[in-house]
Design an enzyme around this catalytic site. Structure first.
Site, PDB file in Angstrom:
ATOM      1  N   SER A 105       0.507  -1.289   0.403  1.00  0.00           N
ATOM      2  CA  SER A 105       0.156  -0.026  -0.036  1.00  0.00           C
ATOM      3  C   SER A 105       0.507   1.295  -0.210  1.00  0.00           C
ATOM      4  O   SER A 105       1.956   0.787   0.826  1.00  0.00           O
ATOM      5  CB  SER A 105      -0.512  -0.101   1.120  1.00  0.00           C
ATOM      6  OG  SER A 105      -1.178   1.177   1.532  1.00  0.00           O
TER       7      SER A 105
ATOM      8  N   TYR B 189      -1.939  -1.530  10.717  1.00  0.00           N
ATOM      9  CA  TYR B 189      -1.999  -1.813   9.268  1.00  0.00           C
ATOM     10  C   TYR B 189      -0.699  -1.235   8.298  1.00  0.00           C
ATOM     11  O   TYR B 189       0.282  -1.405   7.725  1.00  0.00           O
ATOM     12  CB  TYR B 189      -3.250  -0.724   8.521  1.00  0.00           C
ATOM     13  CG  TYR B 189      -3.071  -0.840   6.921  1.00  0.00           C
ATOM     14  CD1 TYR B 189      -4.041  -2.162   6.725  1.00  0.00           C
ATOM     15  CD2 TYR B 189      -3.105   0.189   6.294  1.00  0.00           C
ATOM     16  CE1 TYR B 189      -4.069  -1.946   5.159  1.00  0.00           C
ATOM     17  CE2 TYR B 189      -3.145  -0.454   5.190  1.00  0.00           C
ATOM     18  CZ  TYR B 189      -3.494  -1.282   4.070  1.00  0.00           C
ATOM     19  OH  TYR B 189      -3.540  -1.670   2.964  1.00  0.00           O
TER      20      TYR B 189
END
Length: 267
Positions: free
Chosen positions: A143, A156
């Site tokens: 990401s 995350y």
């Protein structure tokens, strides 16, 4: 077009969303697809049928909860018995947004397990077989949050940064496997920014209502805060990049983290 005829691709989290889109692009290129996810029979059947319709000679479901190493081991043994994964896409992931001070311990543990540790376990099983064959591709879906941070995303972001580090180590350890002719063994990350999935639809709808603009206007305004292009990715575009990384032309592209973020991480 990249030809993946004769190759088997395992894509984790591929019964829906970005994972299914990646699997579909792999199927279009001729790969057999090992489908994975947590879903009911109807969703599994629909995913497998759609992949065969897209061009996969076979699509077979393998279940596992990626929090648990023993289930991952069973998953990888099943795929090995089916012929083994020439291509491994670690896509499965979860998210929870909350400040560090109140982040539940169980959320931290689950996000690290599914978004990071699971990739280690699948790579540990798959990559020695790839090396024996002289061809293998690991594509880890990271990401922009593997390259930069945002508030309230501690587990995350930690997992996605870790995934990039894990990928670099895997790339170095297997860099000499295979050859130009066989394709070699590579490990790379794709780092998407804003992507058109169901997850962002509520944010788009809320922005549209707040500003009194259409959907595209809402997307442009939403992305202006982060993504300079003001254009989202589609899951299919992520899949197309993953397929290209599987080509023999990409034999020397390894250990990279490729942003698909409209310039977000260039700022």
């Amino acid at each position: 077009m990249t030809n993946l005829n004769g190759k088997t691709a395992l894509i984790t989290g591929s019964v829906q969303g970005i994972g299914l889109a990646i699997a579909t692009e792999m199927a279009k290129a001729g790969a057999r697809i090992a489908v994975h996810g947590i879903a009911g029979d109807a969703q599994i059947d629909a995913a497998c049928k759609s992949l065969c319709n897209a061009g996969a000679p076979q699509a077979k479901f393998f279940g596992a909860d990626m929090q648990y190493p023993d289930q991952i081991a069973d998953l990888m043994r099943g795929v090995t018995n089916w012929g083994g994964a020439d291509i491994l896409v670690n896509n499965a992931g979860i998210q929870h947004v909350e400040p560090i001070e109140s982040m539940p311990t169980n959320k931290w543990d689950a996000i690290l397990a599914i978004n990071l540790s699971a990739a280690f376990h699948t790579m540990q099983h798959a990559m020695p077989i790839m090396a024996e064959r002289g061809y293998g591709r690991v594509v880890n879906i990271s990401s922009v949050h593997g390259l930069i941070a945002s508030p309230e995303k501690a587990p995350y972001t930690a997992a996605k940064f870790g995934l990039i580090g894990l990928s670099k180590v895997g790339a170095l350890e297997y860099a000499q496997s295979g050859s130009r002719e066989s394709g070699g063994v590579t490990v790379n990350c794709i780092c998407p920014g804003w992507t058109e999935t169901e997850i962002i639809e509520p944010q788009i709808a809320a922005r549209s209502q707040m500003l009194g603009v259409d959907r595209q206007g809402a997307i442009s305004d939403l992305l202006s805060e982060k993504q300079p292009s003001r254009r989202t990715n589609t899951p299919q575009e992520i899949g197309a990049l993953a397929v290209w990384l599987c080509s023999t032309a990409a034999h020397n592209i390894t250990g990279t983290s490729i942003p698909m973020d409209g310039g977000w991480t260039s700022q």
